[in-house]
Design a protein around this motif. Sequence first.
Motif, PDB file in Angstrom:
ATOM      1  N   ILE A   6       0.860  -1.030  -0.019  1.00 17.14           N
ATOM      2  CA  ILE A   6       0.160   0.217   0.055  1.00 17.14           C
ATOM      3  C   ILE A   6       1.012   1.182  -0.105  1.00 17.14           C
ATOM      4  O   ILE A   6       0.629   2.106  -0.736  1.00 17.14           O
ATOM      5  N   VAL A  10       0.551   4.560  -2.636  1.00 15.41           N
ATOM      6  CA  VAL A  10       0.413   5.848  -1.963  1.00 15.41           C
ATOM      7  C   VAL A  10       1.752   6.767  -2.849  1.00 15.41           C
ATOM      8  O   VAL A  10       1.376   7.762  -3.200  1.00 15.41           O
ATOM      9  N   LEU A  31      -2.845  10.906   5.823  1.00 13.75           N
ATOM     10  CA  LEU A  31      -3.642   9.861   5.420  1.00 13.75           C
ATOM     11  C   LEU A  31      -4.900   9.739   6.299  1.00 13.75           C
ATOM     12  O   LEU A  31      -4.717   9.797   7.731  1.00 13.75           O
ATOM     13  N   GLU A  32      -5.926   9.326   5.885  1.00 13.53           N
ATOM     14  CA  GLU A  32      -7.164   9.089   6.869  1.00 13.53           C
ATOM     15  C   GLU A  32      -7.398   7.633   6.867  1.00 13.53           C
ATOM     16  O   GLU A  32      -7.804   6.917   5.619  1.00 13.53           O
ATOM     17  N   PHE A 106      -9.125   4.048   2.804  1.00 10.56           N
ATOM     18  CA  PHE A 106      -7.794   4.356   3.226  1.00 10.56           C
ATOM     19  C   PHE A 106      -7.818   5.638   2.249  1.00 10.56           C
ATOM     20  O   PHE A 106      -7.565   5.445   0.943  1.00 10.56           O
ATOM     21  N   MET A 107      -7.930   6.799   2.793  1.00 11.22           N
ATOM     22  CA  MET A 107      -7.909   7.926   2.021  1.00 11.22           C
ATOM     23  C   MET A 107      -6.741   9.005   2.101  1.00 11.22           C
ATOM     24  O   MET A 107      -5.990   8.929   3.219  1.00 11.22           O
ATOM     25  N   ILE A 108      -6.030   9.439   1.012  1.00 12.30           N
ATOM     26  CA  ILE A 108      -5.281  10.340   1.067  1.00 12.30           C
ATOM     27  C   ILE A 108      -5.808  11.905   1.023  1.00 12.30           C
ATOM     28  O   ILE A 108      -6.377  12.122   0.114  1.00 12.30           O
ATOM     29  N   LYS A 109      -5.584  12.143   2.249  1.00 17.37           N
ATOM     30  CA  LYS A 109      -6.484  13.548   2.577  1.00 17.37           C
ATOM     31  C   LYS A 109      -5.837  14.875   1.859  1.00 17.37           C
ATOM     32  O   LYS A 109      -6.440  15.317   0.881  1.00 17.37           O
ATOM     33  N   ASP A 110      -4.829  14.969   2.166  1.00 18.26           N
ATOM     34  CA  ASP A 110      -3.923  16.210   1.535  1.00 18.26           C
ATOM     35  C   ASP A 110      -2.270  16.005   1.731  1.00 18.26           C
ATOM     36  O   ASP A 110      -1.833  15.192   2.351  1.00 18.26           O
ATOM     37  N   VAL A 111      -1.680  16.910   0.985  1.00 17.32           N
ATOM     38  CA  VAL A 111      -0.102  16.985   0.984  1.00 17.32           C
ATOM     39  C   VAL A 111       0.133  18.434   1.161  1.00 17.32           C
ATOM     40  O   VAL A 111      -0.471  19.358   0.449  1.00 17.32           O
TER      41      VAL A 111
ATOM     42  N   THR B   6      -1.025  23.737   0.329  1.00 12.70           N
ATOM     43  CA  THR B   6      -1.517  22.535   0.504  1.00 12.70           C
ATOM     44  C   THR B   6      -2.342  22.254  -0.511  1.00 12.70           C
ATOM     45  O   THR B   6      -3.053  22.873  -1.184  1.00 12.70           O
ATOM     46  N   ILE B   7      -2.276  20.789  -0.981  1.00 11.64           N
ATOM     47  CA  ILE B   7      -3.195  20.144  -2.191  1.00 11.64           C
ATOM     48  C   ILE B   7      -3.989  19.193  -1.394  1.00 11.64           C
ATOM     49  O   ILE B   7      -3.573  18.220  -0.906  1.00 11.64           O
ATOM     50  N   LEU B   8      -5.261  19.716  -1.559  1.00 15.99           N
ATOM     51  CA  LEU B   8      -6.222  18.806  -1.020  1.00 15.99           C
ATOM     52  C   LEU B   8      -6.325  17.651  -2.111  1.00 15.99           C
ATOM     53  O   LEU B   8      -6.750  17.820  -3.443  1.00 15.99           O
ATOM     54  N   LEU B   9      -6.566  16.331  -1.506  1.00 14.52           N
ATOM     55  CA  LEU B   9      -6.831  15.338  -2.473  1.00 14.52           C
ATOM     56  C   LEU B   9      -8.025  14.624  -2.280  1.00 14.52           C
ATOM     57  O   LEU B   9      -8.911  14.248  -3.102  1.00 14.52           O
ATOM     58  N   HIS B  10      -8.249  14.073  -1.123  1.00 10.12           N
ATOM     59  CA  HIS B  10      -9.232  13.098  -0.673  1.00 10.12           C
ATOM     60  C   HIS B  10      -9.835  12.192  -1.609  1.00 10.12           C
ATOM     61  O   HIS B  10     -10.687  12.286  -1.884  1.00 10.12           O
ATOM     62  N   ARG B  11      -8.777  11.321  -1.844  1.00  8.11           N
ATOM     63  CA  ARG B  11      -9.093  10.100  -2.723  1.00  8.11           C
ATOM     64  C   ARG B  11      -8.376   8.828  -2.283  1.00  8.11           C
ATOM     65  O   ARG B  11      -7.514   8.879  -1.570  1.00  8.11           O
ATOM     66  N   SER B  12      -9.121   7.881  -2.596  1.00  7.22           N
ATOM     67  CA  SER B  12      -8.713   6.566  -2.050  1.00  7.22           C
ATOM     68  C   SER B  12      -7.439   6.034  -2.490  1.00  7.22           C
ATOM     69  O   SER B  12      -7.204   6.357  -3.547  1.00  7.22           O
ATOM     70  N   VAL B  13      -6.687   5.559  -1.601  1.00  5.42           N
ATOM     71  CA  VAL B  13      -5.332   4.948  -2.096  1.00  5.42           C
ATOM     72  C   VAL B  13      -5.553   3.971  -3.222  1.00  5.42           C
ATOM     73  O   VAL B  13      -4.623   4.024  -3.904  1.00  5.42           O
ATOM     74  N   TYR B  14      -6.665   3.456  -3.088  1.00  2.00           N
ATOM     75  CA  TYR B  14      -6.719   2.313  -4.153  1.00  2.00           C
ATOM     76  C   TYR B  14      -7.294   2.699  -5.586  1.00  2.00           C
ATOM     77  O   TYR B  14      -7.384   1.990  -6.797  1.00  2.00           O
ATOM     78  N   PHE B 132      -6.913  -5.746  -3.682  1.00  2.38           N
ATOM     79  CA  PHE B 132      -6.589  -5.049  -4.948  1.00  2.38           C
ATOM     80  C   PHE B 132      -7.238  -5.701  -6.019  1.00  2.38           C
ATOM     81  O   PHE B 132      -7.066  -6.982  -6.314  1.00  2.38           O
TER      82      PHE B 132
END
Lengths: 114, 224
Positions: A6, A10, A31-32, A106-111, B6-14, B132
């Motif tokens: 994972i 990411v 990450l959330e 499993f979310m990528i929130k921000d960077v 900051t770059i907001l993404l809020h997207r699933s890792v998958y 996956f």
Amino acid sequence: MHELGIVVHVIKQIEELAKENKVNKVVELTLEVGEVSGVVKEYFIDAFEWSKKKTEYMKECKLNFVMTKAFSYCEDCKETYPTVEFGKTCPKCGGAHTYLVTGRDFMIKDVKVV
Amino acid sequence: MEQVRTILLHRSVYADNDKEADLLRAYLKDRGVFVVNLMSSPGAGKTTTLTALISKIKDKVRVGVMEADIDSDVDAIRIAERTGVKSIQLHTGGMCHLDAGMTKTGLDEIDISNLDIVFLENVGNLVCPAEFDTGASLDVMILSVPEGDDKPLKYPLVFEKSDLVIINKIDALKYFNFDLEKCISYIKARNKNATIIPVSAKTGEGIDEVAKYFLKKIVDFKEC
């Protein structure tokens, strides 16, 4: 082993994002993670710290790993309850007509980038 | 001091893999190649069941097999020797699952242009392969009697995502505390649409039914 897979996903996504946005580096990643996502936080952090050294933009990236609570819904009581505490059994009626509403994500929130 | 933004993404890792998997499914649909993702724990009898199944269908459809393992090529050799169908080994290089990218690489290597169905034998593990999406059109899992009838409770995700659950080694039912009815009800509770077929790859019991299931799926896939 699972966490490493994972982490690789990411990092791949963030590196692509960094390149597209022409940033110098990524300094922070949030990450959330749902508490029943099946990912062990400690292993994930270890795998991340090891993997980031091999990246182009994320060598100094700080990781915020935020656990989010899991909730299930009882179809009979029409109410939600915390999943980890009670599992598939509704704490109110003791029934099993329940399903997971949230907690596996499993979310990528921000960077944060510079 | 550099400006931090900051770059907001809020997207699933998958999300990335899911997108790749959908593209792969469309690509396979165009070419009429039915790919089956086969999952189980180590030792449930994936290779043996597959060998028995292939022997029943190989005169009717053109079959290919991709064996995924962390290392070694024992399974690919076994399949090739016993059935004579085209079989390749994919090494995941230590990873516990296959993803859509690895599946695509394997499909390019096996050359799908003259195949109707490709079985993708995922890494023996009930956790990671379920998470996956491989890009396959059908998900199948094999549970074996010695593993116990409570596995659908312990590893719900793999049962939730499987279209077909094969319960293998039913010739050994009398030696184990395995309640078949209970097991089926656990699976149905997780996934009411799952088809469940008890078999013994060793004695051949139930394999005809599995063969019929796949032949029908291939016809449906090619028609729609």
